[in-house]
Design a protein around this motif. Structure first.
Motif, PDB file in Angstrom:
ATOM      1  N   ALA A 161      19.768  36.020  44.350  1.00 23.63           N
ATOM      2  CA  ALA A 161      18.648  35.664  45.221  1.00 23.63           C
ATOM      3  C   ALA A 161      19.133  34.577  46.170  1.00 23.63           C
ATOM      4  CB  ALA A 161      17.447  35.183  44.406  1.00 23.63           C
ATOM      5  N   ALA A 162      18.343  34.309  47.208  1.00 22.55           N
ATOM      6  CA  ALA A 162      18.782  33.357  48.229  1.00 22.55           C
ATOM      7  C   ALA A 162      17.628  32.510  48.714  1.00 22.55           C
ATOM      8  CB  ALA A 162      19.419  34.090  49.410  1.00 22.55           C
ATOM      9  N   MET A 163      17.968  31.290  49.156  1.00 25.64           N
ATOM     10  CA  MET A 163      17.011  30.377  49.777  1.00 25.64           C
ATOM     11  C   MET A 163      17.598  29.880  51.090  1.00 25.64           C
ATOM     12  SD  MET A 163      16.390  26.897  50.383  1.00 25.64           S
ATOM     13  CE  MET A 163      16.738  25.674  49.123  1.00 25.64           C
ATOM     14  N   PHE A 164      16.781  29.890  52.141  1.00 22.07           N
ATOM     15  CA  PHE A 164      17.194  29.401  53.454  1.00 22.07           C
ATOM     16  C   PHE A 164      16.305  28.226  53.859  1.00 22.07           C
ATOM     17  CE2 PHE A 164      18.331  33.933  53.628  1.00 22.07           C
ATOM     18  CZ  PHE A 164      19.638  33.885  54.099  1.00 22.07           C
ATOM     19  N   GLU A 266      15.881  39.297  47.203  1.00 22.10           N
ATOM     20  CA  GLU A 266      14.721  38.410  47.319  1.00 22.10           C
ATOM     21  C   GLU A 266      15.138  37.069  47.909  1.00 22.10           C
ATOM     22  OE1 GLU A 266      10.821  36.810  44.833  1.00 22.10           O
ATOM     23  OE2 GLU A 266      12.397  37.943  43.784  1.00 22.10           O
ATOM     24  N   VAL A 267      14.374  36.616  48.889  1.00 25.33           N
ATOM     25  CA  VAL A 267      14.690  35.350  49.546  1.00 25.33           C
ATOM     26  C   VAL A 267      13.433  34.499  49.695  1.00 25.33           C
ATOM     27  CG1 VAL A 267      16.574  36.396  50.871  1.00 25.33           C
ATOM     28  CG2 VAL A 267      14.334  36.123  51.929  1.00 25.33           C
ATOM     29  N   ASN A 292      10.901  41.719  50.301  1.00 29.91           N
ATOM     30  CA  ASN A 292      10.850  40.812  49.159  1.00 29.91           C
ATOM     31  C   ASN A 292      11.236  39.392  49.573  1.00 29.91           C
ATOM     32  OD1 ASN A 292      13.384  41.797  49.678  1.00 29.91           O
ATOM     33  ND2 ASN A 292      13.980  42.078  47.546  1.00 29.91           N
ATOM     34  N   GLY A 293      10.699  38.984  50.730  1.00 33.96           N
ATOM     35  CA  GLY A 293      10.953  37.642  51.240  1.00 33.96           C
ATOM     36  C   GLY A 293       9.667  36.852  51.383  1.00 33.96           C
ATOM     37  N   THR A 294       9.766  35.538  51.221  1.00 31.55           N
ATOM     38  CA  THR A 294       8.621  34.643  51.356  1.00 31.55           C
ATOM     39  C   THR A 294       8.963  33.540  52.348  1.00 31.55           C
ATOM     40  OG1 THR A 294       7.944  35.037  49.065  1.00 31.55           O
ATOM     41  CG2 THR A 294       7.075  33.053  50.141  1.00 31.55           C
TER      42      THR A 294
END
Length: 328
Positions: A161-164, A266-267, A292-294
């Motif tokens: 998963a990833a966070m920006f 998912e991000v 699947n991104g928020t």
């Protein structure tokens, strides 16, 4: 996880100890740095906060910093991640931090091709494997690191998963300046000015050139003071504005990435309501199309969401850890 074939990594990397300024990083105990050599021979630096001895062993977060940044800047983020059970690494990209500078004038940020940063990614992946850091892997990418990171995801970066934060999926420019940027940087190769400082840029770092009031990085005076402290004590970490070639390559990369499909991962993306450095419309558009991104808007937040006040930091890393925890 990105289930397709992951990007190739270098085999048997040589890991040499590199300088690490722990006194200004304010990260977890035991942080250290290594020199890595990318496949084209350029030297970069990787910071490592391996938490296996302190219980931060849920997995490892790959921190992709922004333009002008350096691994010590992410010591506090590494601390926040360690408190939530994660080891982490951070990268000095080619041309910045203590990574090998690309020009004789080391204060000008430069890259030959924007996709060259993927060579640095592959060198880091090989080093992560060689160090046998805790798995699974996750991504935390900021600003320019968000541009590098989304391409890496598109090319099957092996993370769950990833966070920006404030991802540079395009640069905030008025239409006239964007047009001028394309025109000027298209001309510079023909007149030998590709490696010159881009018009309107300075040879000094942003925090050295700009006082805290109305800065575009953070609304927190203590965090801004920390950034100034780091560069005052270790000026070799500093970097000024970009070269004409960097500008052209960055604009080209952002244009090309807009045409590519959204990665199937998912991000969670954090964006400040007072963001003024990257193009917020492009971020809203991409996130609206990310199944699947928020997108998490941070009221009053500037560009450096992970370096806003302590309350905001707690919120950011709590939500990030909650996302990552789903994939353990």
């Amino acid at each position: 996880m990105n289930s397709a074939v992951s990007p190739s990594v270098q085999s048997e990397p040589v890991l040499l100890d590199a300088p690490f300024y722990s006194d200004v990083a304010y990260g977890p105990e035991g942080g250290k740095a290594y020199w890595l050599t990318a496949e084209d021979g350029l030297q970069i630096r990787m910071g490592v906060w391996d938490g296996r001895e302190t219980g931060a062993n849920k997995g490892t977060v790959l921190i992709f910093p922004g333009r002008t940044e350096y691994i010590e800047k992410y010591g506090m983020s590494a601390q926040r991640l360690a408190e939530r059970g994660y080891s982490s690494i951070a990268i000095d990209w080619r041309g910045q931090g203590l990574g090998q500078r690309m020009l004789s004038d080391r204060l000008i940020g430069h890259v030959e091709k924007f996709t060259d940063y993927q060579k640095d990614v592959r060198a880091v992946l090989a080093a992560v494997e060689a160090l046998d850091l805790p798995k699974p892997l996750f991504l935390f990418a900021h600003s320019m690191g968000g541009c590098i990171g989304i391409r890496a995801l598109m090319e099957n970066l092996p993370v769950e998963a990833a966070m920006f934060t404030g991802p540079m999926w395009d640069i905030a420019l008025p239409k006239w300046r964007r047009t001028a940027g394309w025109v000027i940087t298209a001309m510079t190769p023909h007149v030998g000015l590709d490696k010159n400082l881009a018009p309107g840029s300075l040879r000094t770092s942003y925090v050295e050139a700009n006082p805290f009031p109305n800065n575009m990085l953070t609304s927190d005076p203590d965090m801004y003071a920390l950034l100034r402290e780091q560069l005052a004590k270790y000026p070799d970490l500093g970097l000024g504005g970009p070269s004409n070639m960097w500008v052209r390559e960055a604009l080209t990369e952002c244009r090309d990435l807009k045409l590519r499909p959204t990665p199937n991962i998912e991000v969670l993306t954090f964006l400040g309501t007072n963001e003024r450095i990257v193009d917020v419309d492009v971020i809203h558009d991409r996130m609206a199309r990310w199944p699947n991104g928020t997108l998490e808007m941070v009221d009053g937040g500037e560009h450096e969401i992970a370096m806003e006040g302590l309350e905001t930091q707690a919120m950011v890393f709590d939500k990030t850890a909650a996302l990552f925890d789903k994939y353990l």
